[in-house]
Design a protein around this motif. Sequence first.
Motif, PDB file in Angstrom:
ATOM      1  N   ALA A 107      37.166  46.869  37.056  1.00  0.00           N
ATOM      2  CA  ALA A 107      36.409  45.800  36.394  1.00  0.00           C
ATOM      3  C   ALA A 107      36.755  44.415  36.950  1.00  0.00           C
ATOM      4  CB  ALA A 107      36.637  45.847  34.884  1.00  0.00           C
ATOM      5  N   PRO A 108      38.033  44.044  37.115  1.00  0.00           N
ATOM      6  CA  PRO A 108      38.333  42.743  37.723  1.00  0.00           C
ATOM      7  C   PRO A 108      37.810  42.612  39.145  1.00  0.00           C
ATOM      8  CG  PRO A 108      40.273  43.617  36.616  1.00  0.00           C
ATOM      9  CD  PRO A 108      39.256  44.704  36.611  1.00  0.00           C
ATOM     10  N   CYS A 109      37.837  43.708  39.905  1.00  0.00           N
ATOM     11  CA  CYS A 109      37.325  43.641  41.282  1.00  0.00           C
ATOM     12  C   CYS A 109      35.818  43.391  41.298  1.00  0.00           C
ATOM     13  CB  CYS A 109      37.673  44.927  42.026  1.00  0.00           C
ATOM     14  SG  CYS A 109      39.435  45.066  42.428  1.00  0.00           S
ATOM     15  N   ALA A 110      35.116  44.010  40.351  1.00  0.00           N
ATOM     16  CA  ALA A 110      33.682  43.766  40.248  1.00  0.00           C
ATOM     17  C   ALA A 110      33.408  42.313  39.884  1.00  0.00           C
ATOM     18  CB  ALA A 110      33.074  44.700  39.206  1.00  0.00           C
ATOM     19  N   ALA A 111      34.196  41.785  38.944  1.00  0.00           N
ATOM     20  CA  ALA A 111      34.017  40.385  38.552  1.00  0.00           C
ATOM     21  C   ALA A 111      34.299  39.448  39.715  1.00  0.00           C
ATOM     22  CB  ALA A 111      34.943  40.063  37.375  1.00  0.00           C
ATOM     23  N   ALA A 112      35.320  39.778  40.512  1.00  0.00           N
ATOM     24  CA  ALA A 112      35.679  38.913  41.638  1.00  0.00           C
ATOM     25  C   ALA A 112      34.585  38.896  42.698  1.00  0.00           C
ATOM     26  CB  ALA A 112      36.999  39.380  42.248  1.00  0.00           C
ATOM     27  N   ARG A 113      33.938  40.028  42.911  1.00  0.00           N
ATOM     28  CA  ARG A 113      32.882  40.091  43.936  1.00  0.00           C
ATOM     29  C   ARG A 113      31.636  39.296  43.527  1.00  0.00           C
ATOM     30  NH1 ARG A 113      29.920  39.188  46.966  1.00  0.00           N
ATOM     31  NH2 ARG A 113      29.092  40.336  48.762  1.00  0.00           N
ATOM     32  N   ALA A 114      31.526  39.018  42.238  1.00  0.00           N
ATOM     33  CA  ALA A 114      30.352  38.289  41.751  1.00  0.00           C
ATOM     34  C   ALA A 114      30.396  36.805  42.080  1.00  0.00           C
ATOM     35  CB  ALA A 114      30.209  38.483  40.244  1.00  0.00           C
ATOM     36  N   VAL A 115      31.533  36.326  42.618  1.00  0.00           N
ATOM     37  CA  VAL A 115      31.657  34.919  42.996  1.00  0.00           C
ATOM     38  C   VAL A 115      31.998  34.850  44.484  1.00  0.00           C
ATOM     39  CG1 VAL A 115      32.357  34.161  40.704  1.00  0.00           C
ATOM     40  CG2 VAL A 115      34.093  34.846  42.339  1.00  0.00           C
ATOM     41  N   PRO A 116      31.798  33.695  45.124  1.00  0.00           N
ATOM     42  CA  PRO A 116      32.070  33.577  46.564  1.00  0.00           C
ATOM     43  C   PRO A 116      33.551  33.780  46.880  1.00  0.00           C
ATOM     44  CG  PRO A 116      30.725  31.748  45.784  1.00  0.00           C
ATOM     45  CD  PRO A 116      31.200  32.467  44.578  1.00  0.00           C
ATOM     46  N   GLY A 117      33.808  34.060  48.172  1.00  0.00           N
ATOM     47  CA  GLY A 117      35.180  34.241  48.619  1.00  0.00           C
ATOM     48  C   GLY A 117      35.987  32.961  48.568  1.00  0.00           C
ATOM     49  N   GLY A 118      37.268  33.082  48.917  1.00  0.00           N
ATOM     50  CA  GLY A 118      38.176  31.942  48.853  1.00  0.00           C
ATOM     51  C   GLY A 118      38.798  31.810  47.477  1.00  0.00           C
ATOM     52  N   TRP A 119      39.150  30.568  47.124  1.00  0.00           N
ATOM     53  CA  TRP A 119      39.811  30.335  45.835  1.00  0.00           C
ATOM     54  C   TRP A 119      38.985  30.806  44.632  1.00  0.00           C
ATOM     55  CZ3 TRP A 119      44.588  29.988  44.705  1.00  0.00           C
ATOM     56  CH2 TRP A 119      45.502  29.417  45.582  1.00  0.00           C
ATOM     57  N   PRO A 120      37.657  30.629  44.625  1.00  0.00           N
ATOM     58  CA  PRO A 120      36.901  31.118  43.459  1.00  0.00           C
ATOM     59  C   PRO A 120      37.130  32.607  43.205  1.00  0.00           C
ATOM     60  CG  PRO A 120      35.521  29.653  44.753  1.00  0.00           C
ATOM     61  CD  PRO A 120      36.766  29.869  45.552  1.00  0.00           C
ATOM     62  N   ARG A 121      37.068  33.419  44.266  1.00  0.00           N
ATOM     63  CA  ARG A 121      37.242  34.853  44.086  1.00  0.00           C
ATOM     64  C   ARG A 121      38.674  35.197  43.665  1.00  0.00           C
ATOM     65  NH1 ARG A 121      34.621  37.939  48.657  1.00  0.00           N
ATOM     66  NH2 ARG A 121      32.829  37.409  47.347  1.00  0.00           N
ATOM     67  N   VAL A 122      39.649  34.529  44.260  1.00  0.00           N
ATOM     68  CA  VAL A 122      41.050  34.802  43.921  1.00  0.00           C
ATOM     69  C   VAL A 122      41.331  34.456  42.461  1.00  0.00           C
ATOM     70  CG1 VAL A 122      43.424  34.069  44.357  1.00  0.00           C
ATOM     71  CG2 VAL A 122      41.901  34.611  46.282  1.00  0.00           C
ATOM     72  N   LEU A 123      40.857  33.304  42.021  1.00  0.00           N
ATOM     73  CA  LEU A 123      41.098  32.888  40.641  1.00  0.00           C
ATOM     74  C   LEU A 123      40.412  33.818  39.640  1.00  0.00           C
ATOM     75  CD1 LEU A 123      40.765  29.053  41.181  1.00  0.00           C
ATOM     76  CD2 LEU A 123      42.800  30.199  40.258  1.00  0.00           C
ATOM     77  N   VAL A 124      39.186  34.198  39.932  1.00  0.00           N
ATOM     78  CA  VAL A 124      38.477  35.112  39.026  1.00  0.00           C
ATOM     79  C   VAL A 124      39.139  36.487  39.026  1.00  0.00           C
ATOM     80  CG1 VAL A 124      36.299  36.335  38.630  1.00  0.00           C
ATOM     81  CG2 VAL A 124      36.285  33.880  39.137  1.00  0.00           C
ATOM     82  N   LEU A 125      39.554  36.957  40.206  1.00  0.00           N
ATOM     83  CA  LEU A 125      40.255  38.246  40.261  1.00  0.00           C
ATOM     84  C   LEU A 125      41.527  38.203  39.422  1.00  0.00           C
ATOM     85  CD1 LEU A 125      40.638  41.107  41.467  1.00  0.00           C
ATOM     86  CD2 LEU A 125      41.893  40.020  43.343  1.00  0.00           C
ATOM     87  N   ALA A 126      42.330  37.151  39.579  1.00  0.00           N
ATOM     88  CA  ALA A 126      43.586  37.047  38.826  1.00  0.00           C
ATOM     89  C   ALA A 126      43.326  36.952  37.327  1.00  0.00           C
ATOM     90  CB  ALA A 126      44.387  35.837  39.309  1.00  0.00           C
ATOM     91  N   GLY A 127      42.359  36.116  36.938  1.00  0.00           N
ATOM     92  CA  GLY A 127      42.054  35.978  35.521  1.00  0.00           C
ATOM     93  C   GLY A 127      41.531  37.261  34.911  1.00  0.00           C
ATOM     94  N   ALA A 128      40.606  37.914  35.605  1.00  0.00           N
ATOM     95  CA  ALA A 128      40.032  39.158  35.075  1.00  0.00           C
ATOM     96  C   ALA A 128      41.057  40.280  35.071  1.00  0.00           C
ATOM     97  CB  ALA A 128      38.816  39.562  35.912  1.00  0.00           C
ATOM     98  N   TRP A 129      41.949  40.295  36.055  1.00  0.00           N
ATOM     99  CA  TRP A 129      43.004  41.316  36.115  1.00  0.00           C
ATOM    100  C   TRP A 129      43.903  41.215  34.886  1.00  0.00           C
ATOM    101  CZ3 TRP A 129      44.264  43.996  41.039  1.00  0.00           C
ATOM    102  CH2 TRP A 129      45.368  44.844  40.940  1.00  0.00           C
ATOM    103  N   VAL A 130      44.325  40.002  34.561  1.00  0.00           N
ATOM    104  CA  VAL A 130      45.204  39.817  33.398  1.00  0.00           C
ATOM    105  C   VAL A 130      44.437  40.092  32.101  1.00  0.00           C
ATOM    106  CG1 VAL A 130      46.608  38.154  32.128  1.00  0.00           C
ATOM    107  CG2 VAL A 130      46.723  38.246  34.625  1.00  0.00           C
ATOM    108  N   ALA A 131      43.168  39.735  32.059  1.00  0.00           N
ATOM    109  CA  ALA A 131      42.364  40.081  30.878  1.00  0.00           C
ATOM    110  C   ALA A 131      42.311  41.587  30.686  1.00  0.00           C
ATOM    111  CB  ALA A 131      40.950  39.518  31.028  1.00  0.00           C
ATOM    112  N   ALA A 132      42.176  42.324  31.790  1.00  0.00           N
ATOM    113  CA  ALA A 132      42.171  43.787  31.702  1.00  0.00           C
ATOM    114  C   ALA A 132      43.526  44.313  31.259  1.00  0.00           C
ATOM    115  CB  ALA A 132      41.779  44.387  33.052  1.00  0.00           C
ATOM    116  N   ASP A 133      44.614  43.697  31.739  1.00  0.00           N
ATOM    117  CA  ASP A 133      45.955  44.103  31.297  1.00  0.00           C
ATOM    118  C   ASP A 133      46.134  43.868  29.799  1.00  0.00           C
ATOM    119  OD1 ASP A 133      46.770  45.032  33.723  1.00  0.00           O
ATOM    120  OD2 ASP A 133      48.263  43.465  34.097  1.00  0.00           O
TER     121      ASP A 133
END
Length: 510
Positions: A107-133
Motif C-alpha cells: 500500500a505505501p509503495c502504491a501511494a508513493a508511485r502516485a506522486v512524482p519521483g524525488g523528494w515527493p515520492r520519498v516523503l509520501v513513501l515514508a509517511g504511508a509506510w509509517v501509517a501502515a505500521d
Amino acid sequence: MRWLGALRGWRAHAAAGALGVLSAVALPPMHAVPVLLLTVPGLLALLGAQARVRGAALVGFWFGFGHHLLGLYWITEAILVEAARFWWLVPLAVPALAAVMALFIAAPCAAARAVPGGWPRVLVLAGAWVAADLGRQFIATGFPWNPWGSVWALPGAAGDVFLQPAALVGVHGLTLATLLLAAAPALGRRAVVACGAVLAAWAGFGLWRLDLPAPAPPGVTVVLAQGNIPQGQKWDREFVTGTFSRYLVLTRDGLAQAQRRFPGQAAAVVWPETASPYLMESDPNARAAVASVAQVGGMSVPALIGSVRFDAAQRPRNSLMAMLGAGPPAAIYDKWHLVPFGEYQPDWFPLPIQIVPGGGFARGPGPRTLRVPGLPAFGALICYEAIFPAQAVDPTDRPDWLVNVTNDAWFGNSTGPRQHLAAARMRAVEEGLPLLRAANTGISAAFNALGREQGRLSMNVTGVLVVALPGKLPPPFFARFGLVVPAMLVVIATVIGMLLAHANSKRIKF
C-alpha cells in the motif's frame, strides 16, 4: 540503480523480493543497517519504472514478502515444537503470514508511485509506510513486529546512543527517519550530505541525553530467574516436579546472592511467563513452597511469578501473580494482548481450523499498575505485549518500572528471541522506565530508563541475574503523547510530499 529500472514483469518482482530479503538483515540481531542504503534506493528505482500504481503495489508486495519471509522465519520453530500435530503448517505458516504482512508495504509503495519521483515520492513513501505500521499495530488484534525503527537497537553503546530519539518520537518515528535517511543515495549528493548532518545531530542528541544525571535508584534488588526449561518439557507431567524445584532453587540462591552483593536492600524475585507448572492462585502447597524460599532474614519478599489461572467463567488466563508469603496473590495481572492462534482462536479467521482448543485464553482488561508491599509500583508486560509501543503502561497511573516475563522457548535459538529483546529495550526508552525481563530459556536482561543494559543471561543458560533496580525518568515526550506523535509525523511527511508534488507539476521551485 538504472538497471533495476529496466526490469519488467517477473524480473522486477524477483528483484523486489531479493531487495526485501536483503533489507531484513538490517533488523536485529544482524543490524547490517547500511544495506538499507542499497535496498531503499533500489525499491525506489523499481517503483519509478512502473507505469501504473497497480504495478508499484505488486513491486511493494514482493519486497514485503521477501522481507518478512526472512524476518519471521523463526515462527517455524514454534510449529516444530508440536510437529506431530501441525507438521502440515511448516511450509505454509511463514509464507502465509509474510504475504499478509507484505500488504502493509504494498500500500505505501502504491501511494508513493502516485506522486512524482524525488523528494515527493520519498516523503509520501515514508509517511504511508509509517501509517501502515500504525495500522498493523491494531488491525486483526495487531502484529507490529520488526518495525524498521528497531534497526537502531544496536548492541552496546552504539545502540544506547541511536535509540535515544525514541523518547521523543517512538519506534514509529525512528522508522520514518530511517526511510528518509536510507533514500538519500537516490536523491543526489546534496541529500546525502544533508542526511549525514541529520545522522550526526541524531548521534549528538543521543550522547547529550546519555550524559544527563542518572535518576536516583529506589534501593531494591531484583532477581531474574531463568529456568531454561525446554518447551517440550514445560507441561509434561513427568517433568513438573523438577521444573518447579528448579525455580525454587534459583529463587533461594538468587536471593542469597542479592544479599551478598547488595546487603540491606529490599529484594524481589521474578519468574518467567507460565514458569510455574502449578496454578499458583489455587494451589496452597505451591504457594507455601515459594514462600519457604522467597524470604530474606525470615521476612517474605515479593515473588512475581508467571502462572496460568482460571477465572470465574473457568476460562484460562495467562497471568503474572505477585506472591507475598503463602497466602493468595497480593496482585494479579492478566495478559490482554493475546497471540492469535497461539493463545486464542480469532473470530475473524475464515477457515474452520481449531488450532487452539476451546477458543484459548481469556483476555485481560488492559495495562495496569500493580502495587505490592516492599516494591515500587510496576507495570507488567507478558511476552508478546512488549512489542506494542504506547500500550505498555496505564497512562493515568504510571508505574516506576516495567516487568517483562516471557517464554521464548517456543522459538529456539533463532532471531525471534533476539528481536523480542530489542523490542523490550525500545519500550524502556520510549517510556523512560527501567525494564527487567525474565525469559524461560533466555534472553533475560535488565535495562535502565535510557535503554542501557545492566546485565543479561544468554540463551539456553540456567541461572539468575541479580541487578539493582534503576530509577525512573520523568515521562518523555513520547510517553506523554503516545501514538499521536508518529501520526502527526505521518501527516507532516505526506502533506509536504504532496505539496512538493503539486509545486513540481506547476514548475514552482522551492
